[in-house]
Scaffold this motif. Structure first.
Motif, PDB file in Angstrom:
ATOM      1  N   ARG A   3       0.827  -1.219   0.000  1.00  0.00           N
ATOM      2  CA  ARG A   3       0.000   0.000   0.000  1.00  0.00           C
ATOM      3  C   ARG A   3       0.858   1.265   0.000  1.00  0.00           C
ATOM      4  NH1 ARG A   3      -3.077   1.196   4.264  1.00  0.00           N
ATOM      5  NH2 ARG A   3      -1.721   0.157   5.777  1.00  0.00           N
ATOM      6  N   PHE A   4       2.011   1.220   0.669  1.00  0.00           N
ATOM      7  CA  PHE A   4       2.882   2.391   0.779  1.00  0.00           C
ATOM      8  C   PHE A   4       4.128   2.181  -0.070  1.00  0.00           C
ATOM      9  CE2 PHE A   4       1.577   3.906   5.339  1.00  0.00           C
ATOM     10  CZ  PHE A   4       0.244   3.863   4.954  1.00  0.00           C
ATOM     11  N   THR A   5       4.655   3.285  -0.600  1.00  0.00           N
ATOM     12  CA  THR A   5       5.891   3.243  -1.371  1.00  0.00           C
ATOM     13  C   THR A   5       6.802   4.378  -0.921  1.00  0.00           C
ATOM     14  OG1 THR A   5       4.737   2.334  -3.292  1.00  0.00           O
ATOM     15  CG2 THR A   5       6.922   3.280  -3.659  1.00  0.00           C
ATOM     16  N   ILE A   6       8.017   4.020  -0.560  1.00  0.00           N
ATOM     17  CA  ILE A   6       9.005   5.025  -0.172  1.00  0.00           C
ATOM     18  C   ILE A   6       9.937   5.285  -1.349  1.00  0.00           C
ATOM     19  CG2 ILE A   6      10.593   3.306   0.805  1.00  0.00           C
ATOM     20  CD1 ILE A   6      11.310   5.392   2.960  1.00  0.00           C
ATOM     21  N   SER A   7      10.323   6.533  -1.523  1.00  0.00           N
ATOM     22  CA  SER A   7      11.238   6.899  -2.600  1.00  0.00           C
ATOM     23  C   SER A   7      12.069   8.091  -2.140  1.00  0.00           C
ATOM     24  CB  SER A   7      10.460   7.241  -3.877  1.00  0.00           C
ATOM     25  OG  SER A   7       9.593   8.343  -3.658  1.00  0.00           O
ATOM     26  N   ARG A   8      13.134   8.360  -2.870  1.00  0.00           N
ATOM     27  CA  ARG A   8      13.984   9.495  -2.512  1.00  0.00           C
ATOM     28  C   ARG A   8      14.547  10.138  -3.756  1.00  0.00           C
ATOM     29  NH1 ARG A   8      18.386   7.508   1.406  1.00  0.00           N
ATOM     30  NH2 ARG A   8      19.207   9.639   1.144  1.00  0.00           N
ATOM     31  N   ASP A   9      14.906  11.405  -3.603  1.00  0.00           N
ATOM     32  CA  ASP A   9      15.552  12.156  -4.668  1.00  0.00           C
ATOM     33  C   ASP A   9      16.763  12.831  -4.044  1.00  0.00           C
ATOM     34  OD1 ASP A   9      16.402  13.960  -6.603  1.00  0.00           O
ATOM     35  OD2 ASP A   9      14.377  14.485  -7.224  1.00  0.00           O
ATOM     36  N   ASN A  10      17.933  12.275  -4.255  1.00  0.00           N
ATOM     37  CA  ASN A  10      19.131  12.797  -3.610  1.00  0.00           C
ATOM     38  C   ASN A  10      19.533  14.168  -4.151  1.00  0.00           C
ATOM     39  OD1 ASN A  10      19.313  10.625  -1.896  1.00  0.00           O
ATOM     40  ND2 ASN A  10      20.845   9.549  -3.119  1.00  0.00           N
ATOM     41  N   ALA A  11      19.111  14.486  -5.348  1.00  0.00           N
ATOM     42  CA  ALA A  11      19.411  15.808  -5.904  1.00  0.00           C
ATOM     43  C   ALA A  11      18.625  16.900  -5.180  1.00  0.00           C
ATOM     44  CB  ALA A  11      19.096  15.835  -7.390  1.00  0.00           C
ATOM     45  N   LYS A  12      17.481  16.524  -4.626  1.00  0.00           N
ATOM     46  CA  LYS A  12      16.629  17.483  -3.925  1.00  0.00           C
ATOM     47  C   LYS A  12      16.644  17.299  -2.415  1.00  0.00           C
ATOM     48  CE  LYS A  12      13.397  17.922  -7.805  1.00  0.00           C
ATOM     49  NZ  LYS A  12      11.971  17.793  -8.239  1.00  0.00           N
ATOM     50  N   ASN A  13      17.389  16.313  -1.937  1.00  0.00           N
ATOM     51  CA  ASN A  13      17.423  16.014  -0.493  1.00  0.00           C
ATOM     52  C   ASN A  13      16.038  15.694   0.056  1.00  0.00           C
ATOM     53  OD1 ASN A  13      20.179  16.514  -0.549  1.00  0.00           O
ATOM     54  ND2 ASN A  13      20.165  17.877   1.209  1.00  0.00           N
ATOM     55  N   THR A  14      15.270  14.924  -0.673  1.00  0.00           N
ATOM     56  CA  THR A  14      13.924  14.596  -0.226  1.00  0.00           C
ATOM     57  C   THR A  14      13.698  13.088  -0.177  1.00  0.00           C
ATOM     58  OG1 THR A  14      13.045  14.742  -2.470  1.00  0.00           O
ATOM     59  CG2 THR A  14      12.914  16.724  -1.118  1.00  0.00           C
ATOM     60  N   VAL A  15      12.841  12.693   0.732  1.00  0.00           N
ATOM     61  CA  VAL A  15      12.368  11.319   0.808  1.00  0.00           C
ATOM     62  C   VAL A  15      10.845  11.376   0.957  1.00  0.00           C
ATOM     63  CG1 VAL A  15      12.826  11.213   3.297  1.00  0.00           C
ATOM     64  CG2 VAL A  15      12.509   9.097   1.989  1.00  0.00           C
TER      65      VAL A  15
END
Length: 126
Positions: A67-79
């Motif tokens: 049901r949940f999905t975790i992701s990240r964008d290291n260029a934006k410092n976001t998770v």
């Protein structure tokens, strides 16, 4: 000093979706595993999901798997945490956290995380 700031919480009906985001300060974001935890009133903080520093591996609690999905964008410092098929049992304050050691695998124990955000409230109505 590291600062984590969550956003995206709110009120949603059962079956709905929300997307939480956490932005981190500092230059070393890309070498740390990040996690999401939640705490409901009267309950202990519990693990939700984690993602390795390079996004190559994820770990989920059984209660949110599928049901949940975790992701990240290291260029934006976001998770981010995409939450679908929400139910009232998902109601809690959601926190993002940074793993204590760099280049380490995802872990469900909150004691393995040293920096925490202030939390964002998620309320799911039935």
């Amino acid at each position: 000093q590291v600062t984590l700031v969550e956003s995206g919480g709110g009120l949603v009906q059962a079956g709905g979706s929300l997307r939480l985001s956490c932005v981190a300060s500092g230059r070393s974001f890309s070498v740390f595993t990040m996690g999401w935890f939640r705490q409901a009133p009267g309950k202990e903080r519990e693990f939700v999901a984690a993602i390795t520093y390079n996004g190559g591996s994820t770990l989920y609690a059984d209660s949110v798997k599928g049901r949940f999905t975790i992701s990240r964008d290291n260029a934006k410092n976001t998770v981010d945490l995409q939450m679908n098929s929400l139910n009232p049992e998902d109601t809690a304050v959601y926190y993002c956290a940074r793993r204590r050691s760099a280049l380490s695998p995802p872990q469900p124990n909150p004691h393995d995380y040293d920096y925490w955000g202030q939390g964002t409230q998620v309320t799911v109505s039935s």
